[in-house]
Design an enzyme around this catalytic site. Sequence first.
Site, PDB file in Angstrom:
ATOM      1  N   CYS A  41      -4.612  -2.071 -14.704  1.00 40.74           N
ATOM      2  CA  CYS A  41      -4.496  -0.968 -13.741  1.00 40.74           C
ATOM      3  C   CYS A  41      -3.628  -1.337 -12.553  1.00 40.74           C
ATOM      4  O   CYS A  41      -3.475  -0.551 -11.622  1.00 40.74           O
ATOM      5  CB  CYS A  41      -5.874  -0.517 -13.270  1.00 40.74           C
ATOM      6  SG  CYS A  41      -6.797  -1.792 -12.371  1.00 40.74           S
ATOM      7  N   ARG A  94      -9.665   4.727  -7.012  1.00 45.76           N
ATOM      8  CA  ARG A  94      -9.927   3.915  -5.819  1.00 45.76           C
ATOM      9  C   ARG A  94     -10.866   4.694  -4.893  1.00 45.76           C
ATOM     10  O   ARG A  94     -10.420   5.606  -4.201  1.00 45.76           O
ATOM     11  CB  ARG A  94      -8.625   3.575  -5.107  1.00 45.76           C
ATOM     12  CG  ARG A  94      -7.611   2.785  -5.947  1.00 45.76           C
ATOM     13  CD  ARG A  94      -6.333   2.601  -5.140  1.00 45.76           C
ATOM     14  NE  ARG A  94      -5.350   1.765  -5.811  1.00 45.76           N
ATOM     15  CZ  ARG A  94      -4.364   2.227  -6.571  1.00 45.76           C
ATOM     16  NH1 ARG A  94      -4.235   3.536  -6.769  1.00 45.76           N
ATOM     17  NH2 ARG A  94      -3.486   1.410  -7.125  1.00 45.76           N
ATOM     18  N   GLY A 102      -6.254  -6.343 -12.660  1.00 46.40           N
ATOM     19  CA  GLY A 102      -5.653  -5.877 -11.407  1.00 46.40           C
ATOM     20  C   GLY A 102      -4.498  -6.801 -11.081  1.00 46.40           C
ATOM     21  O   GLY A 102      -4.628  -7.753 -10.312  1.00 46.40           O
ATOM     22  N   THR A 103      -3.353  -6.526 -11.703  1.00 48.27           N
ATOM     23  CA  THR A 103      -2.247  -7.497 -11.663  1.00 48.27           C
ATOM     24  C   THR A 103      -1.533  -7.545 -10.322  1.00 48.27           C
ATOM     25  O   THR A 103      -0.762  -8.481 -10.091  1.00 48.27           O
ATOM     26  CB  THR A 103      -1.236  -7.214 -12.783  1.00 48.27           C
ATOM     27  OG1 THR A 103      -0.902  -5.818 -12.785  1.00 48.27           O
ATOM     28  CG2 THR A 103      -1.817  -7.603 -14.129  1.00 48.27           C
ATOM     29  N   ASN A 104      -1.763  -6.586  -9.421  1.00 51.24           N
ATOM     30  CA  ASN A 104      -1.184  -6.719  -8.081  1.00 51.24           C
ATOM     31  C   ASN A 104      -1.784  -7.942  -7.397  1.00 51.24           C
ATOM     32  O   ASN A 104      -1.070  -8.820  -6.910  1.00 51.24           O
ATOM     33  CB  ASN A 104      -1.471  -5.470  -7.242  1.00 51.24           C
ATOM     34  CG  ASN A 104      -0.893  -4.221  -7.844  1.00 51.24           C
ATOM     35  OD1 ASN A 104       0.031  -4.267  -8.635  1.00 51.24           O
ATOM     36  ND2 ASN A 104      -1.451  -3.074  -7.474  1.00 51.24           N
ATOM     37  N   ASP A 105      -3.120  -8.007  -7.356  1.00 52.96           N
ATOM     38  CA  ASP A 105      -3.780  -9.152  -6.722  1.00 52.96           C
ATOM     39  C   ASP A 105      -3.735 -10.398  -7.595  1.00 52.96           C
ATOM     40  O   ASP A 105      -3.662 -11.516  -7.080  1.00 52.96           O
ATOM     41  CB  ASP A 105      -5.229  -8.805  -6.389  1.00 52.96           C
ATOM     42  CG  ASP A 105      -5.353  -8.104  -5.045  1.00 52.96           C
ATOM     43  OD1 ASP A 105      -4.354  -8.055  -4.308  1.00 52.96           O
ATOM     44  OD2 ASP A 105      -6.444  -7.591  -4.734  1.00 52.96           O
ATOM     45  N   HIS A 110       0.826  -1.208   0.000  1.00 55.31           N
ATOM     46  CA  HIS A 110       0.000   0.000   0.000  1.00 55.31           C
ATOM     47  C   HIS A 110       0.865   1.265   0.000  1.00 55.31           C
ATOM     48  O   HIS A 110       0.584   2.222  -0.725  1.00 55.31           O
ATOM     49  CB  HIS A 110      -0.928  -0.011   1.217  1.00 55.31           C
ATOM     50  CG  HIS A 110      -1.987   1.038   1.183  1.00 55.31           C
ATOM     51  ND1 HIS A 110      -3.067   0.976   0.325  1.00 55.31           N
ATOM     52  CD2 HIS A 110      -2.133   2.199   1.862  1.00 55.31           C
ATOM     53  CE1 HIS A 110      -3.833   2.043   0.503  1.00 55.31           C
ATOM     54  NE2 HIS A 110      -3.286   2.805   1.420  1.00 55.31           N
ATOM     55  N   GLU A 125      -8.727 -10.065 -11.293  1.00 51.81           N
ATOM     56  CA  GLU A 125      -7.642 -10.155 -10.315  1.00 51.81           C
ATOM     57  C   GLU A 125      -7.604 -11.501  -9.606  1.00 51.81           C
ATOM     58  O   GLU A 125      -6.833 -11.687  -8.665  1.00 51.81           O
ATOM     59  CB  GLU A 125      -7.766  -9.028  -9.291  1.00 51.81           C
ATOM     60  CG  GLU A 125      -9.156  -8.867  -8.708  1.00 51.81           C
ATOM     61  CD  GLU A 125      -9.340  -7.573  -7.929  1.00 51.81           C
ATOM     62  OE1 GLU A 125      -8.375  -7.117  -7.283  1.00 51.81           O
ATOM     63  OE2 GLU A 125     -10.452  -7.019  -7.965  1.00 51.81           O
ATOM     64  N   ARG A 133     -13.522   2.254  -9.436  1.00 51.03           N
ATOM     65  CA  ARG A 133     -13.668   0.971  -8.753  1.00 51.03           C
ATOM     66  C   ARG A 133     -14.534   1.141  -7.510  1.00 51.03           C
ATOM     67  O   ARG A 133     -14.267   2.001  -6.670  1.00 51.03           O
ATOM     68  CB  ARG A 133     -12.286   0.426  -8.348  1.00 51.03           C
ATOM     69  CG  ARG A 133     -12.350  -0.957  -7.709  1.00 51.03           C
ATOM     70  CD  ARG A 133     -10.966  -1.472  -7.353  1.00 51.03           C
ATOM     71  NE  ARG A 133     -10.381  -0.732  -6.239  1.00 51.03           N
ATOM     72  CZ  ARG A 133      -9.133  -0.937  -5.788  1.00 51.03           C
ATOM     73  NH1 ARG A 133      -8.356  -1.825  -6.391  1.00 51.03           N
ATOM     74  NH2 ARG A 133      -8.670  -0.243  -4.764  1.00 51.03           N
TER      75      ARG A 133
END
Length: 455
Positions: free
Chosen positions: A406, A139, A341-344, A17, A320, A193
């Site tokens: 994103c 967000r 959502g490639t982070n998750d 974060h 994601e 989102r």
Amino acid sequence: MKIAQGILTAFGGASSHAALVSRQMGKACIVGCGDLNIDYTAGTVTVKGKVLKAGDPISIDGFTGEVFSGVVETRPSEILQVLISKTLKPEQAETFKRYEQLMSWVDEHRTLRVRTNADEPKQALEAIAFGAEGIGLCRTEHMFFDHIDDFRQMILATTLPDREVALGKLLPHQRKDFDGIFRAMQGRPVTIRLLDPPLHEFLPHSPQEQQELAKKIGIGADVIARRVQELHEFNPMLGHRGCRLGIVYPEITRMQARAIFEAAVDVKKSGIDVLPEVMIPLAGFSTEFRDQEKIVRETADKVFAEKGTKVNYLVGTMIELPRAAVCAEQIAKYAEFFSFGTNDLTQTTLGMSRDDYGSFINNYREKDIIANDPFQTIDRDGVGELMKIAVAAGRKARPEIKLGICGEHGGDPASVIFCHEIGLNYVSCSPFRVPIARLAAAQAAVAGQKAAEKK
């Protein structure tokens, strides 16, 4: 984070974060500095025998990862002085002239669009100055921090009427936030989102903070403590968050949708074009998406009837979860766009926590177990293959579907090139990474053209 000049953390990785928010705010940040020993009670930081007290100055270099004791003199680049602070005229800045020439060549060649991740008008305007063509991720939970007590009152409510009272307080705040973003974007698409993180993250956890909140909203501190305990999850990143919140509490989705469409209609009536794209997070089943889509569309119809004006809009989802990628054809029958959502998607595919992987990832790279940090550069063989499946399946069900990314990978050159290769329509990244994404998109287009000519 808003009032900090820079951010330094002892834990976390490239997509934690702190890293995400600092990039979006354009602030220097170093995460995962494991040598820091932070004593909250004493208000000190000890590192390699040196003790720093609250108020002692430090300087951080977000590019090299170096931390210096004391003040290091800095100044903004010519590009920032021209585009952001407006303290330098373009004709007086040789570096900016070269940058401007390069970006003109870049935009002649690239086919991949570049958007930004932004939650407030200031960030949106900065991104536009860097060449962003829309917002790929707004967000909404970040908007609540300026009205955190009202939001906490909503979370603490145990009945629907009490929850709706709190949501009624939040509605005008959300509407005002969206109004500002729509006006800043001047007709460019804005992907919003719906509420994503688990609710317990917004509640105070220390007894002192719980006492302070209890006085503000007029309930007992024991009630707050009990609610915090009820909402506690052992693995919140895989728990009650994303569309799961909206399914259990549809009134939250209804409030957010009303705020979006009321703001959109008001801005349109003032003569400014709007194009909201409502994104439903964490949908792994088409039934999850349809549940939330129905609320969004019903609310839009009510607002349009009340206001006597309609706006064009899209409803889509964030890909994601591996299931969402594998079942993309089912979801695309209803979703008008996908945003990866490639982070998750990376952490759910690899089984690596994006907040905790920093303790071992360097060992993995040193031993050549993996070539790159998967949270900075897309893992093509694993995550990338899931993305390809979702792209093909999505376009099979809906040929005109809009496809973007994103996650934090949207600002990584190697990942941008991959997104071009698999046929995405756009990438979205933090405002200050927009120029790099534009450049990488152009390089990918030129490389593709040369490869085609050789064939």
